[in-house]
Design an enzyme around this catalytic site. Structure first.
Site, PDB file in Angstrom:
ATOM      1  N   ASP A 171       0.908  -1.140   0.000  1.00 23.79           N
ATOM      2  CA  ASP A 171       0.000   0.000   0.000  1.00 23.79           C
ATOM      3  C   ASP A 171       0.947   1.190   0.000  1.00 23.79           C
ATOM      4  O   ASP A 171       1.578   1.470   1.021  1.00 23.79           O
ATOM      5  CB  ASP A 171      -0.874   0.001   1.253  1.00 23.79           C
ATOM      6  CG  ASP A 171      -1.891   1.125   1.186  1.00 23.79           C
ATOM      7  OD1 ASP A 171      -1.482   2.283   1.004  1.00 23.79           O
ATOM      8  OD2 ASP A 171      -3.098   0.842   1.301  1.00 23.79           O
ATOM      9  N   HIS A 172       1.094   1.852  -1.142  1.00 22.49           N
ATOM     10  CA  HIS A 172       2.211   2.811  -1.229  1.00 22.49           C
ATOM     11  C   HIS A 172       2.044   3.980  -0.261  1.00 22.49           C
ATOM     12  O   HIS A 172       3.008   4.660   0.053  1.00 22.49           O
ATOM     13  CB  HIS A 172       2.461   3.262  -2.674  1.00 22.49           C
ATOM     14  CG  HIS A 172       1.517   4.313  -3.173  1.00 22.49           C
ATOM     15  ND1 HIS A 172       0.268   4.023  -3.638  1.00 22.49           N
ATOM     16  CD2 HIS A 172       1.642   5.655  -3.282  1.00 22.49           C
ATOM     17  CE1 HIS A 172      -0.331   5.142  -4.025  1.00 22.49           C
ATOM     18  NE2 HIS A 172       0.478   6.157  -3.815  1.00 22.49           N
ATOM     19  N   HIS A 234      -5.771   2.826   1.129  1.00 21.92           N
ATOM     20  CA  HIS A 234      -4.960   3.931   1.649  1.00 21.92           C
ATOM     21  C   HIS A 234      -5.592   4.608   2.873  1.00 21.92           C
ATOM     22  O   HIS A 234      -4.936   4.783   3.901  1.00 21.92           O
ATOM     23  CB  HIS A 234      -4.735   4.990   0.565  1.00 21.92           C
ATOM     24  CG  HIS A 234      -4.166   4.442  -0.715  1.00 21.92           C
ATOM     25  ND1 HIS A 234      -3.222   3.445  -0.735  1.00 21.92           N
ATOM     26  CD2 HIS A 234      -4.401   4.755  -2.014  1.00 21.92           C
ATOM     27  CE1 HIS A 234      -2.895   3.178  -2.002  1.00 21.92           C
ATOM     28  NE2 HIS A 234      -3.605   3.959  -2.787  1.00 21.92           N
TER      29      HIS A 234
HETATM   30  C1  BG6 Z   1      -3.425   4.945  -6.385  1.00 21.36           C
HETATM   31  C2  BG6 Z   1      -4.766   5.087  -7.023  1.00 21.36           C
HETATM   32  O1  BG6 Z   1      -3.407   3.866  -5.499  1.00 21.36           O
HETATM   33  O2  BG6 Z   1      -3.111   6.140  -5.682  1.00 21.36           O
HETATM   34  C3  BG6 Z   1      -4.814   6.287  -7.938  1.00 21.36           C
HETATM   35  O3  BG6 Z   1      -5.073   3.899  -7.763  1.00 21.36           O
HETATM   36  C4  BG6 Z   1      -4.377   7.526  -7.199  1.00 21.36           C
HETATM   37  O4  BG6 Z   1      -6.127   6.480  -8.459  1.00 21.36           O
HETATM   38  C5  BG6 Z   1      -3.047   7.300  -6.499  1.00 21.36           C
HETATM   39  O5  BG6 Z   1      -4.258   8.595  -8.122  1.00 21.36           O
HETATM   40  C6  BG6 Z   1      -2.697   8.469  -5.612  1.00 21.36           C
HETATM   41  O6  BG6 Z   1      -1.408   8.291  -5.114  1.00 21.36           O
HETATM   42  P1  BG6 Z   1      -0.518   9.526  -4.711  1.00 21.36           P
HETATM   43  O7  BG6 Z   1       0.688   8.935  -4.068  1.00 21.36           O
HETATM   44  O8  BG6 Z   1      -0.227  10.276  -5.959  1.00 21.36           O
HETATM   45  O9  BG6 Z   1      -1.372  10.330  -3.766  1.00 21.36           O
END
Ligand code: BG6
Length: 481
Positions: A171-172, A234
């Protein structure tokens, strides 16, 4: 520690957009362990050198500060290799096994950066080929499932080949520096713990707002929607980090056990509470930064009658002694007024105000995006003024300025953790399934609700009903407060 890092989906978007730039940063910062090989696997025939040139060309799309010089790239490229694989062919996995056996690296990390529908076949074949020894870890990118049943099925297949400690679910958001800071703030300092409870905290708001629309991803996004795309993973992961009890140690399972308890304590939705406490929206045409932008239904590859939500706001509670009765508001959306990801902890008002204007005076803002920092909002007396009214001031910690050369991107951190076998920031299957179980009643209620998502103008903060949701409790979203 020698390693082999294999990317399935080696020519895909995720690999060249996020993973290769992150690896290059780790390499540039001298953090990549020596003695490593990086192998990209994909369908087409190419030589190592052709693959190196392919990735080099794609670095042009990366932000300038992160682009390699020719000299740097030449050194980085020595690590890169390429192999053609047909993912349905057992002998291709046997070939990959021979490639890894050649060297017996201390660690083999297999990163599945493919479309998720391929995860089952890849995991099954890896298991059959014996590419699941104790030095092997498999990394799985979201989306992991479309609902609880499909998530369970993926986990069942992964578990048949790999032990839980070998399966790393990304989960980044957990890789973002703000999450590290949140852990440090809560469990490295004694200051906040006595206040981190219902007696002192009025409500908590998690906002993950994006200015961008769905871009060219209209078809996949339309099958997903904001609840599955951002809330199930997230937003809920951030909630667990805020609400969890202090773990007994910094071990991955000690932390993940506490996060799981939070997920188990979340108030379950019923069709009635979904109607009352969850707002879904879909953007219409509007303007952002002075530029007209189209509505969701006019985006490429989006069906013109789509009921897909691009916005969700909801109210929930963590039903335990620490948090009973404290509202947790989660909100996410595309084409909102700003790119702004933050957690706001609103503290209770003073019990007996002797100064005017002390309502909602104290809050702690944990900023994830666009910059990464902490703000503690207080009231102070402006020197020299006879005015009884106090003035808002904030203690502002800008981590990008405080530690300028040490900032690490989310994928860089997660890839290094995967290589080192640090599992703290990866999601365990029981957490993931619990999070799916919690969103299921919302998906079910929506599927039979004729009303569909509420429209909101691109460039706004979502449907008015999202403000009404918090106003009912006497609260306001940060930008309205
Ligand atoms: C991803 C989603 O997990 O996270 C995308 O699938 C979203 O839709 C993105 O744009 C947002 O990540 P960050 O790190 O740019 O806030």
């Amino acid at each position: 520690m020698s390693f082999d890092l294999v990317f399935f989906g080696g020519t895909g978007d995720l690999t060249w957009r996020k993973l290769m730039p992150a690896l290059f940063q780790a390499f540039r910062h001298g953090k990549l362990p020596p003695g490593g090989r990086i192998l990209a696997v994909a369908r087409d025939e190419r030589s190592d050198d052709e693959y190196r040139a392919y990735i080099r060309a794609r670095f042009a799309g990366v932000e300038e500060a992160k682009q390699p010089t020719d000299d740097e790239y030449a050194r980085f490229a020595e690590l890169l290799h390429y192999r053609r694989m047909d993912l349905s062919q057992p002998e291709h996995y046997a070939g990959l096994k021979r490639w890894t056996d050649e060297r017996q690296a201390a660690t083999v990390v297999l990163f599945l950066a493919t479309s998720p529908h391929l995860f089952p076949v890849i995991c099954e074949q890896l298991g059959r080929a014996g590419l699941n020894g104790s030095n092997v870890r498999v990394v799985l990118e979201k989306p992991l499932g479309h609902d609880l049943a499909s998530a369970r099925e993926i986990n069942r297949i992964v578990r048949a080949a790999f032990a839980e400690s070998q399966a790393l679910r990304i989960d980044h958001y957990l890789g973002k520096s703000a999450v590290q800071n949140l852990m440090a703030l809560r469990f490295g300092n004694a200051l906040f713990e006595p206040l981190w409870r219902r007696e002192s905290i009025a409500n908590i708001q998690i906002t993950l707002a994006e200015g961008l629309g769905v871009g060219t991803r209209g078809d996949t996004y339309d099958r997903t929607g904001a609840l599955r795309d951002m809330i199930q993973n997230h937003a809920l992961q951030l909630l667990t980090m805020i609400a969890m009890e202090p773990p007994s140690s910094s071990d991955a399972d000690a932390i993940r056990d506490e996060k799981l308890k939070v997920l188990k304590s979340l108030k379950a939705f019923t069709p009635e509470t979904v109607a009352r406490d969850v707002v879904r929206g879909q953007y219409r045409a509007g303007a952002l930064n002075g530029q007209a932008v189209p509505g969701y239904l006019d985006e490429v590859k989006v069906p013109p009658d789509s009921r897909c939500e691009t916005f969700v706001a909801l109210r929930t509670e963590v039903q335990n002694w620490r948090w009973a009765g404290v509202p947790f508001y989660l909100r996410t959306g595309k084409r909102l007024a700003a790119r702004d990801a933050q957690i706001v902890v609103n503290f209770r008002d003073v019990p007996h105000p002797i100064f005017p204007g002390t309502h909602c005076a104290n809050k702690l803002v944990i900023k994830l995006q666009p910059e990464d920092g902490l703000e503690l909002h207080l009231l102070a007396a402006k020197g020299g003024s006879n005015d009884e009214r106090l003035t808002p001031v904030s203690l502002d910690l800008d981590f990008d300025k405080a530690f300028p050369s040490q900032r690490v991107g989310a994928y860089e951190r997660l890839l290094l953790d995967a290589l080192a076998g640090r599992l703290n920031l990866f999601v365990r299957s029981d957490e993931q399934e619990r999070a799916w179980a919690w969103v299921m009643p919302i998906l079910e209620a929506w599927s039979v609700d004729p009303a569909g998502p509420r429209p909101y103008a691109a460039g706004s903060w979502g449907p008015a009903a999202a403000s009404a949701l918090v106003a009912r409790d006497g609260c306001a979203w940060a930008e309205e407060a």
